[in-house]
Design a protein around this motif. Structure first.
Motif, short mmCIF file in Angstrom:
data_model
loop_
_atom_site.label_atom_id
_atom_site.label_comp_id
_atom_site.label_asym_id
_atom_site.label_seq_id
_atom_site.Cartn_x
_atom_site.Cartn_y
_atom_site.Cartn_z
N GLU A 199 0.80 -1.23 0.00
CA GLU A 199 0.00 0.00 0.00
C GLU A 199 0.83 1.28 0.00
O GLU A 199 0.28 2.36 -0.22
N LEU A 200 2.13 1.18 0.23
CA LEU A 200 2.96 2.39 0.24
C LEU A 200 2.89 3.17 -1.07
O LEU A 200 2.64 4.38 -1.07
N PRO A 201 3.06 2.54 -2.24
CA PRO A 201 2.94 3.31 -3.48
C PRO A 201 1.54 3.85 -3.72
O PRO A 201 1.38 4.93 -4.31
N HIS A 202 0.52 3.13 -3.28
CA HIS A 202 -0.84 3.64 -3.44
C HIS A 202 -1.04 4.90 -2.61
O HIS A 202 -1.67 5.86 -3.07
N LEU A 203 -0.51 4.91 -1.41
CA LEU A 203 -0.64 6.10 -0.56
C LEU A 203 0.07 7.28 -1.20
O LEU A 203 -0.47 8.40 -1.24
#
Length: 211
Positions: A199-203
């Protein structure tokens, strides 16, 4: 017989209503513990389906990650059936009262509180934004985080309705959740599971788009 493994899961279907609108939704209900006792996370829509997943075990608590009606509409019924307390963050009171004005939660849920059932410890992590008192539950020994509607597969929870804030949910996820190990499994309130690392890149994408 109860399901094998410490985490059981059922999907229930119903509606979510707020700000004058109503939407059809499918909710994830999590049943966490062992063959003797469990915690139920977010008692949504279908009392009998959840009771079947409990499978006669002792319910230590009915924990609500937040108080939108689709996450709490069966909480009192389940609590009464299994003589279990309802746990909810006090900041969720305005939303809870919309669904259950004549019934209060039994205990307040605060950051750092630990709920234990069947050898599993769930630590409360307060993550406001989707709602004022949204709370995730971290089972560190299992490497699992139950996020309610704070973090989904694909980004943060919705913040376009009353009692929500985009800036606050981003701060919560960045400061409280992305600090957990990247391989932590994320079990969400709706939809597919994910991991913290995924989820880091999505955030980052959500922040760059200014949503």
């Amino acid at each position: 017989m109860p399901p094998s493994g410490p985490v059981g899961h059922v999907v229930t279907s119903g509606t979510f209503s707020l700000d004058g609108g109503t939407w059809e939704v499918d909710n994830n209900v999590w049943v966490v513990g062992d063959e003797n006792e469990v915690v139920v996370v977010d008692a949504a829509h279908d009392l009998e389906k959840i009771a079947e997943a409990v499978a006669g075990r002792r319910v230590v608590a009915v924990v609500c990650t937040h108080a939108h009606d689709d996450h709490v509409n069966q909480a009192p019924h389940l609590a009464d059936r299994f003589a279990a307390p309802i746990l909810l963050a006090p900041a969720e009171a305005p939303l809870w009262d919309m669904t259950w004005p004549d019934r209060k939660p039994d205990r307040e849920l605060h950051d750092g509180d630990v709920i234990e059932a069947g050898g599993v410890s769930l630590r409360a992590i307060t993550t406001p934004g989707h709602s004022p008192g949204s709370t995730c539950l971290y089972a560190e020994d299992l490497g699992i985080l139950f996020t309610g509607d704070t973090l989904f597969n694909g980004g943060p929870g919705a913040t376009g309705r009353s009692y929500s804030s985009f800036d606050t949910i981003i701060d919560s996820i960045r400061g409280r959740l992305l600090t957990l190990p990247g391989d932590t499994a994320v079990r969400t309130g709706h939809g597919d599971s994910t991991t913290i690392g995924a989820e880091l890149p999505h955030l980052e994408e959500w922040i760059s788009r200014g949503h």
